[in-house]
Design an enzyme around this catalytic site. Structure first.
Site, short mmCIF file in Angstrom:
data_model
loop_
_atom_site.label_atom_id
_atom_site.label_comp_id
_atom_site.label_asym_id
_atom_site.label_seq_id
_atom_site.Cartn_x
_atom_site.Cartn_y
_atom_site.Cartn_z
N ASP A 68 -2.44 -22.46 10.90
CA ASP A 68 -3.00 -21.15 10.61
C ASP A 68 -2.79 -20.25 11.82
OD1 ASP A 68 -4.45 -18.91 9.95
OD2 ASP A 68 -6.31 -19.98 9.49
N ASN A 100 6.75 -12.73 8.84
CA ASN A 100 6.73 -12.42 7.42
C ASN A 100 5.36 -12.64 6.77
OD1 ASN A 100 7.92 -12.25 4.55
ND2 ASN A 100 7.09 -14.33 4.61
N SER A 151 7.09 -5.26 7.41
CA SER A 151 6.05 -4.26 7.17
C SER A 151 6.04 -3.92 5.69
CB SER A 151 6.30 -3.01 8.04
OG SER A 151 5.26 -2.08 7.87
N SER A 152 5.84 -2.67 5.35
CA SER A 152 5.71 -2.29 3.94
C SER A 152 5.98 -0.81 3.74
CB SER A 152 4.30 -2.61 3.45
OG SER A 152 4.04 -2.00 2.20
N TYR A 165 -4.01 -2.93 3.68
CA TYR A 165 -2.60 -3.35 3.80
C TYR A 165 -1.78 -2.33 4.58
CZ TYR A 165 1.82 -5.48 2.33
OH TYR A 165 3.05 -6.10 2.30
N LYS A 169 -0.32 -2.95 8.34
CA LYS A 169 1.14 -2.92 8.49
C LYS A 169 1.57 -1.74 9.35
CE LYS A 169 2.53 -6.52 6.08
NZ LYS A 169 3.29 -7.64 6.69
#
Length: 282
Positions: A68, A100, A151-152, A165, A169
């Site tokens: 973890d 990731n 990232s996003s 989120y 990110k």
């Protein structure tokens, strides 16, 4: 596929399935040995299957590391197990790190909980920092290292229900630029910003949230399904989603480019990996 990463060592977090598994496969196809990190006992079977498939297909070595990375000791454990597996003739080097692993935890304003944000931040932002710090003594000394943070698209488009989120990110993207400067003599550091992907990530989302995904896909010019190229199932599914999500190979190939020797003049960037859903000026 070119074996441009022959003999290099790549660590991929959150790699037992989905995009992480595709990234591990892609890098192995370029010749890299791969450390497959995952956390849950439920992912052990998938991780073992992935490792066996990679070794059979690509003739490289893999290592499975269940730990973890959100814990204080997790990042160090990840690196130490990799070291114990891949040290050869007293030499150990980490050439590539792909951060990731991530979690979404969608919630509209008014219902975001402290634990929602805390747990999202631990994995999406804090863990990459400490994985890299644990790896620093073993990164190359000649700028040939490659670090890519996943990232996003949500960091750029203010997408609904994404305080946790997008916020975490966004922190990862900000740290990407810091690390690009601080680690310049060892590695390039970049981020990618995928949008919707064919990972099954939407199966647990409320219908109200799924309806909002339509606008995300619709804005991506490359998301329009292609009759005769995309499968009939994909073409049909795209109708309700505003367009097709990205194939995992499309996103993993972008990461592969950033990990190549030819990408040595790119650092501190957020590279578009979303079919044009968000277009930014670098």
């Amino acid at each position: 596929m070119s074996r441009s990463l022959e003999g290099k060592l790549a660590i991929v977090t959150g790699a037992s399935r989905g995009l992480g598994a595709a990234l591990a496969q892609h890098l192995a196809g370029k010749g890299a040995n791969v450390v497959i990190n995952y956390t849950s006992d439920n992912s052990t079977a998938a991780a073992k299957t992935l490792a066996a498939d990679i070794e059979s297909k690509h003739g490289v070595k893999t290592a499975l590391v269940q730990c973890d990375i959100t814990t204080q000791d997790g990042p160090g454990q990840l690196i130490e197990i990799a070291k114990s597996t891949f040290t050869k003739d007293g030499r150990f080097q980490i050439d590539i790190i792909i951060n990731n692993a991530g979690v979404v935890n969608p919630a509209p304003m008014g219902s975001v909980t402290y634990d929602d944000f805390d747990n999202t931040f631990k994995l999406n932002a804090r863990a990459p920092l400490f994985v890299i710090q644990a790896a620093m003594p073993y990164l190359p000394k000649d700028r040939s290292g490659r670090i890519v943070n996943v990232s996003s698209i949500t960091t750029s488009m203010g997408f609904w229900w994404q305080s946790c989120y997008a916020g975490t990110k966004g922190a990862l993207e900000a740290m990407t630029r810091v690390w690009a400067r601080e680690l310049a003599e060892q590695a390039t550091v970049n981020s990618i910003n995928p949008g919707a992907m064919m990972t099954g990530m939407y199966t647990g989302l409320p219908q109200e949230m799924l309806e909002k995904v339509w606008s995300l896909n619709y804005m991506a010019p490359l998301a329009k399904p292609r009759e005769g190229i995309d499968s009939p199932e994909i073409v049909e599914a795209a109708k309700g989603l505003g367009g097709r999500p990205a194939y995992l190979e499309e996103v993993s190939s972008i990461v592969g480019l950033l990990c190549s020797p030819e990408s040595g003049w790119i650092t501190g960037q957020v590279i578009g990996a979303n079919g044009g859903g968000v277009m930014t000026k670098g």
